[in-house]
Design an enzyme around this catalytic site. Structure first.
Site, PDB file in Angstrom:
ATOM      1  N   CYS A  12      50.576  30.894  49.603  1.00 31.80           N
ATOM      2  CA  CYS A  12      49.362  31.275  48.876  1.00 31.80           C
ATOM      3  C   CYS A  12      48.558  30.008  48.609  1.00 31.80           C
ATOM      4  O   CYS A  12      49.025  28.890  48.849  1.00 31.80           O
ATOM      5  CB  CYS A  12      49.744  31.945  47.560  1.00 31.80           C
ATOM      6  SG  CYS A  12      50.667  30.825  46.500  1.00 31.80           S
ATOM      7  N   HIS A  74      53.943  26.112  39.756  1.00 32.44           N
ATOM      8  CA  HIS A  74      54.422  26.954  38.651  1.00 32.44           C
ATOM      9  C   HIS A  74      53.935  26.503  37.272  1.00 32.44           C
ATOM     10  O   HIS A  74      53.945  27.289  36.332  1.00 32.44           O
ATOM     11  CB  HIS A  74      55.951  26.918  38.583  1.00 32.44           C
ATOM     12  CG  HIS A  74      56.631  27.608  39.714  1.00 32.44           C
ATOM     13  ND1 HIS A  74      56.220  28.815  40.202  1.00 32.44           N
ATOM     14  CD2 HIS A  74      57.721  27.268  40.433  1.00 32.44           C
ATOM     15  CE1 HIS A  74      57.032  29.169  41.186  1.00 32.44           C
ATOM     16  NE2 HIS A  74      57.938  28.260  41.347  1.00 32.44           N
ATOM     17  N   CYS A  96      48.984  25.428  39.720  1.00 33.58           N
ATOM     18  CA  CYS A  96      47.998  26.330  40.323  1.00 33.58           C
ATOM     19  C   CYS A  96      46.925  26.667  39.272  1.00 33.58           C
ATOM     20  O   CYS A  96      47.271  26.979  38.127  1.00 33.58           O
ATOM     21  CB  CYS A  96      48.700  27.606  40.786  1.00 33.58           C
ATOM     22  SG  CYS A  96      47.542  28.863  41.328  1.00 33.58           S
ATOM     23  N   GLU A 133      57.780  29.168  35.944  1.00 34.07           N
ATOM     24  CA  GLU A 133      56.452  29.535  35.418  1.00 34.07           C
ATOM     25  C   GLU A 133      56.580  30.094  34.004  1.00 34.07           C
ATOM     26  O   GLU A 133      55.776  29.786  33.117  1.00 34.07           O
ATOM     27  CB  GLU A 133      55.780  30.575  36.333  1.00 34.07           C
ATOM     28  CG  GLU A 133      54.388  30.942  35.834  1.00 34.07           C
ATOM     29  CD  GLU A 133      53.792  32.148  36.548  1.00 34.07           C
ATOM     30  OE1 GLU A 133      53.917  32.241  37.786  1.00 34.07           O
ATOM     31  OE2 GLU A 133      53.198  33.001  35.872  1.00 34.07           O
ATOM     32  N   SER A 232      61.042  34.629  43.375  1.00 33.49           N
ATOM     33  CA  SER A 232      60.745  35.933  42.745  1.00 33.49           C
ATOM     34  C   SER A 232      59.786  36.720  43.625  1.00 33.49           C
ATOM     35  O   SER A 232      59.921  37.924  43.818  1.00 33.49           O
ATOM     36  CB  SER A 232      60.019  35.755  41.413  1.00 33.49           C
ATOM     37  OG  SER A 232      60.813  35.129  40.504  1.00 33.49           O
ATOM     38  N   ASN A 233      58.782  35.996  44.132  1.00 34.57           N
ATOM     39  CA  ASN A 233      57.777  36.650  44.950  1.00 34.57           C
ATOM     40  C   ASN A 233      58.403  37.248  46.205  1.00 34.57           C
ATOM     41  O   ASN A 233      58.044  38.354  46.627  1.00 34.57           O
ATOM     42  CB  ASN A 233      56.694  35.608  45.300  1.00 34.57           C
ATOM     43  CG  ASN A 233      55.730  36.100  46.325  1.00 34.57           C
ATOM     44  OD1 ASN A 233      55.677  35.590  47.437  1.00 34.57           O
ATOM     45  ND2 ASN A 233      54.981  37.121  45.957  1.00 34.57           N
ATOM     46  N   SER A 281      55.830  31.845  49.377  1.00 31.39           N
ATOM     47  CA  SER A 281      56.511  30.544  49.445  1.00 31.39           C
ATOM     48  C   SER A 281      57.127  30.296  50.820  1.00 31.39           C
ATOM     49  O   SER A 281      57.889  29.353  50.997  1.00 31.39           O
ATOM     50  CB  SER A 281      57.607  30.485  48.370  1.00 31.39           C
ATOM     51  OG  SER A 281      58.449  31.621  48.472  1.00 31.39           O
TER      52      SER A 281
HETATM   53  S1  SF4 Z   1      50.895  29.804  42.906  1.00 32.86           S
HETATM   54 FE1  SF4 Z   1      51.202  31.786  41.922  1.00 32.86          FE
HETATM   55  S2  SF4 Z   1      49.349  32.115  40.752  1.00 32.86           S
HETATM   56 FE2  SF4 Z   1      48.888  30.493  42.200  1.00 32.86          FE
HETATM   57  S3  SF4 Z   1      47.960  31.521  43.970  1.00 32.86           S
HETATM   58 FE3  SF4 Z   1      50.195  31.356  44.350  1.00 32.86          FE
HETATM   59  S4  SF4 Z   1      51.052  33.266  43.620  1.00 32.86           S
HETATM   60 FE4  SF4 Z   1      49.003  33.077  42.734  1.00 32.86          FE
END
Ligand code: SF4
Length: 298
Positions: A12, A74, A96, A133, A232-233, A281
């Protein structure tokens, strides 16, 4: 047999940003990262080969002054910044921006209501206890926030006081709304109803992936979901993938492909469609290695 990679899978924005920061800071000299930079062992190992040293809180307390420490996407609680300041450590903050904004919202809520009842407000975080986080979010409330993971834990809440609910960014939207409904239902049975402020703070970079991921999973006969076991994701997205296609297999490395016997599936090998996808991730290069392995050894 066709093997394809989901174009919407992979890092992400927040993780990409943190990894780019690590790579550019490593060019300037020694760099530590507080905790794994991403919940993916292979990507951590790749960056460690470039010189990134992963440390924990005990190490942070003993680093010499002027050491450079990267904070991952995080985020961290205020105590980490305080320790760094006390020890003269230089922080490279790759939190982030979405997490940073959530930390600010929780802190603002805590500050706004901290004297309402002469004690800390009841801030509830829908998240995984002990997740990095979540530790950062709890820190915004002087560690008074209650962390719950499911509707089974409502007994941890005090239904005589207002509830301020937030979510860890990577939790499922569905799970959050079920939790809100369960709290509301319990409140509706009270003689003296209390206020509930529910803030859906789930990152849409994750939530918006679900639909695309499920479409990708449905379009393939067999799906390899590539993710770290600590992510977790990855757990959330894998579950979504299985819902769309029960022939989804969770793997963490290309080597695990060898252990899977594709002939146990009833699809004809000549027309078999295999999809490869992953979490926020999961690096693209890892999914490409899985694809190459499958293409070589069908
Ligand atoms: S680090 Fe977490 S909050 Fe930031 S973009 Fe990625 S999933 Fe979204």
């Amino acid at each position: 047999m066709v093997v394809s990679i989901d174009t919407n899978s992979g890092f992400c924005f927040g993780v990409t940003r943190a990894i780019n920061a690590a790579e550019s800071e490593l060019e300037k000299g020694a760099l530590y990262c507080l905790g794994d930079i991403v919940h993916n062992g292979q990507e951590v190992a790749r960056l460690e080969l470039k010189g990134l040293a992963t440390i924990d809180y005990d190490d942070l307390r003993t680093l010499p002054a002027h050491s450079r420490v990267l904070l991952r996407a995080h985020g961290e609680p205020p105590s980490t910044y305080w320790i760094a300041q006390q020890r003269g450590i230089e922080i490279i903050d790759a939190t982030c921006p979405v997490v940073k904004k959530l930390q600010d919202r929780i802190r603002a809520c805590y500050e706004l209501h901290r004297n309402d009842e002469g004690r800390a407000p009841q801030i509830v975080i829908y998240g995984k206890p002990g997740h990095a986080e979540v530790i950062g979010l709890q820190g915004q409330t002087n560690n008074t926030a209650i962390v719950i993971e499911s509707v089974d834990q409502l007994h941890l809440l005090d239904f005589s006081r207002p509830i301020y609910l937030f979510s860890q960014t990577t939790k499922s939207v569905e799970g959050f709304h079920s939790l809100v409904e369960a709290i509301q239902s319990q409140i509706s049975n009270l003689k003296s109803p209390i206020a509930l402020e529910a803030h859906d703070t789930i990152c849409r970079s994750v939530a918006n992936r679900v639909k695309e991921l499920q479409e990708f999973a449905k379009a393939n006969d067999i799906v390899f979901f590539v993710g770290g076991t600590k992510s977790s994701n990855a757990k959330v997205l894998y579950k979504n993938c299985v819902e769309a296609n029960p022939n989804t297999i969770f793997i963490s490395s290309p080597d695990e492909v060898d252990k899977i016997n594709l002939s146990t599936f009833t699809f004809p090998l000549s027309t078999l469609k295999i999809g490869i996808c992953g979490a926020t991730s999961t690096p693209l290069w890892l999914m490409e290695q899985v694809r190459d392995k499958l293409s070589r050894n069908p």
